[in-house]
Enzyme design. Structure first.
Site, mmCIF file in Angstrom:
data_model
loop_
_atom_site.group_PDB
_atom_site.id
_atom_site.type_symbol
_atom_site.label_atom_id
_atom_site.label_comp_id
_atom_site.label_asym_id
_atom_site.label_seq_id
_atom_site.Cartn_x
_atom_site.Cartn_y
_atom_site.Cartn_z
ATOM 1 N N GLU A 256 -30.832 -18.987 5.348
ATOM 2 C CA GLU A 256 -30.468 -20.408 5.318
ATOM 3 C C GLU A 256 -28.959 -20.419 5.208
ATOM 4 O OE1 GLU A 256 -28.873 -23.251 3.287
ATOM 5 O OE2 GLU A 256 -30.590 -23.260 1.900
ATOM 6 N N CYS A 295 -25.651 -27.232 0.988
ATOM 7 C CA CYS A 295 -25.997 -26.798 2.345
ATOM 8 C C CYS A 295 -26.519 -27.954 3.182
ATOM 9 C CB CYS A 295 -27.038 -25.689 2.289
ATOM 10 S SG CYS A 295 -28.556 -26.136 1.414
#
Length: 670
Positions: A256, A295
């Site tokens: 990720e 993120c």
């Protein structure tokens, strides 16, 4: 000076050669050190595989779910200590709620799902039975069993608690031990969380270990039973992914990574609407929460051309009210970036963005904390008037409080701009128009791990653009890494092997712990409704007597219930229907009569009927036909110390032993 210890093979290990200093994000002072180049990482892997793994696999899914819940509640009782430590990462109290409370909440969700959606056994069933032979004597089933290796979690600096727990929970629920490697900059918070878990005594030995510092050569020794999960930059992910040993052994690796997430203001969301105000609030929150170090933060802001100036004015008004400072102060809205190194990186990226944009808010040389030694920056808002020719705004992520507004002409243009990010974790669209939502979905969903739509109808409950939830997939294609995390039980099966098993019904039943159609049925025991939960065995069956259906039964049921559908009442109309030979009995009449055939009237261990699943009517029943029932214990799931759930397979057949209906009945039994 705080020494950040590793935890391996049941021992806490102090920093050693190669230890790195850690600065306070707020003051710039060195507050800790972490790392030890002599750490026996191969020994840690062996300890996880030889001690932690067997202990976890000896537990059922429900045992592990209860363990997760106990750990989460223990952390919740001690979370203030984690809050206090986290201030030095630059995080505010509201940021702590995202990281600490969010991580604990995620663990509780997995605990709940483990109890509700997984069996009280060691084998997880993936899908239904596949009939591979003509008569159902040879069948197949996909199952998932725990990998017998270790899950290595390499985590990012921005969420030292949530980032650990959101991976740890599904791994432990699957039955796979974990070695956690936090980012050094915030590892002292992760270490404190691991200490709380270890000292609680709730985990078996070897189920959780911690590497503070580098991972050494552990990647060179993993195999097909191990899993690597990574959160961080695309460059680091690329380096890890290319490890020759990981490639040659096909070690599971998910990343990720960088993500230029975007938010779109719908064409219908004009200034003055609730949607316009909601959009501005969402962008402001995503720019300032965790100082933009998320993120999922909004990096690209896409607005109809006519609304660019109103959005800039509204956002500027909101951002001017943000107080930047020491996160321990109650008046502070936004704290510092995690380190001065990170601050320098963000400024470098912002300078790149500035080559094709105009900064319309936020001067890093002139704001309240500009002279501080801490890693403070103001929110910086850029405007890119020509996003079609621009490149950096679609390629460069400044991982801080930085975002760029860009205009779009129509929905096709908006989707094109969305897709130029080359893959994101999340894109949001603020609109009331379902057609806009559909068009954006069809044009752009394949570029995003999550699409978040919000408007006045959902805003009171919506959790926000930047909030990954454990129930839903968190990840994204392309630039975002191509991996998946969270997603409920999907996340658990990532740490398991899916295997196709094939054999007779009794063989599959023995493996899965559930009765399989055409398997052995034991009809020689007393009525199952007279026996307590513990005395019921998989395959125990009641075979009822026959009951003949009469025309009077059909008429009475129709008038009593009001269900006078023509197929039950009009012979000619029923015959004209391609599915019926004439007047037929109601399906629910058959279910009612079935209950009458298998229910035991006396008080006993059956406490309640809680529902039925997978109901199918296979063959019409007419007046003069007879039906009987086979009631079989298919599965058992304990719920409390006092009762458990029994899933019964119910088969209704006619006088020719043809199935007329099947379903699964759920009861709670003492």
């Amino acid at each position: 000076m705080r020494d950040v210890h590793s935890f391996g093979a049941g021992q806490w290990i102090a920093p050693g050669p190669g230890a790195r200093p850690i600065e306070s994000a707020v003051t710039g002072d060195v507050i800790a050190q972490a790392g030890n180049e002599t750490l026996d990482v191969q020994g840690m892997r062996a300890f996880a595989r030889e001690v932690g793994g067997p202990a976890l696999r000896a537990m059922t899914f429900h045992d592990r779910a209860r363990m997760l819940k106990s750990i989460a509640l223990h952390l919740r009782d001690h979370r203030k200590m984690l809050y206090d430590l986290s201030f030095d990462t630059g995080a505010t109290q509201s940021d702590h709620l995202i990281d600490v409370d969010g991580g604990i909440g995620t663990m509780l969700v997995f605990a709940s799902k483990g109890r509700r959606e997984m069996p009280n056994g060691r084998v997880y069933l993936d899908g239904g039975i596949e009939q591979l032979g003509r008569d159902g004597r040879f069948v197949g089933q996909h199952i998932c069993t725990p990998l017998q290796g270790v899950s290595l979690h390499i985590n990012a600096f921005n969420f030292p608690v949530w980032g650990m727990l959101e991976k740890l929970a599904p791994a432990l629920l699957a039955g796979v031990p974990a070695i956690i490697k936090p980012a050094t900059a915030t590892s002292y918070v992760t270490e404190a969380c691991v200490r709380l878990i270890v000292e609680s005594g709730l985990l078996p030995d070897g189920a959780l270990q911690l590497i503070a510092g580098g991972v050494g050569d552990i990647l060179d020794h993993l195999d097909c039973q191990d899993v690597v999960t990574f959160t961080g930059s695309a460059d680091t992910a690329r380096t890890l992914r290319a490890n020759p040993n990981l490639l040659s052994n096909a070690v599971r690796f998910t990343a990720e990574q960088d993500s230029l997430n975007a938010s779109v203001l719908g064409l219908d969301a004009a200034p003055g609407t609730p949607e316009f105000d909601l959009f501005v609030q969402e962008v402001r929150r995503e720019m300032t929460a965790k100082a933009g170090q998320k993120c999922t933060a909004i990096r690209r802001i896409m607005v109809p051309q006519a609304h660019v100036d109103p959005v800039i004015h509204a956002l500027t008004d909101h951002l001017e009210k943000i107080t930047i400072g020491d996160p321990r102060e109650a008046a502070t809205h936004m704290g510092a970036l995690v380190s001065n190194r990170q601050k320098t990186d963000v400024l470098t990226k912002a300078e790149q963005l500035g080559q094709e944009t105009e900064r319309v808010f936020g001067d890093p040389e002139n704001f309240a904390m500009a002279q501080s030694k801490g890693a403070f920056l103001p929110p910086m808002l850029f405007h890119c008037p020509d996003p079609d020719t621009a490149q950096a705004v679609h390629d460069v992520e400044a991982f801080g409080p930085v975002s760029t507004i860009m205009p779009y002409r129509d929905l096709d243009h908006a989707a094109t701009l969305l897709n130029r990010g080359k893959g994101s974790l999340v894109a949001s669209v603020i609109t009331r128009d379902a057609d806009i939502a559909r068009d954006i979905t069809m044009a752009s969903a394949c570029f995003h791990g999550r699409l978040y739509f919000n408007n006045r109808a959902s805003m009171a409950e919506a959790t926000g653009h930047g909030a990954p939830l454990p129930h839903m997939t968190h990840g994204g294609p392309g630039r975002a890494g191509g991996g998946e995390e969270l997603g409920g039980i999907r996340a658990v099966t990532h740490y398991m092997q899916r295997t196709a098993i094939q054999g007779s019904p009794d063989i599959l039943s023995g493996i899965t712990g559930q009765w399989v159609a055409r398997g052995t049925q034991d009809t020689d025991k007393p009525h199952p409704f007279t026996r307590p939960y513990a005395d019921l065995a998989i395959g125990d069956t009641l075979a009822s007597k026959y009951r003949t259906i009469t025309l009077d039964d059909i008429d009475t049921f129709a008038h009593f219930t009001g269900d006078t559908f023509y197929a039950h009442m009009d012979e000619d109309a029923a015959r004209a229907n391609p599915f019926f030979p004439g007047r037929v009995a109601h399906g629910y009449l058959l279910l009612s009569f079935a209950a009458g055939l298998f229910v035991h009237p006396d008080p006993g261990p059956v406490l309640a009927n809680t529902g039925l699943d997978n109901l199918r009517f296979m063959k019409p029943v007419q007046a003069g036909d007879s039906i009987k029932v086979h009631l079989t214990v298919k599965a058992k799931t304990p719920r409390t110390a006092d009762y458990g759930e029994v899933r019964w397979h119910v088969r209704l057949s006619n006088q020719d032993d043809e199935a007329v209906a099947e379903y699964e009945l759920l009861t709670m039994n003492a």
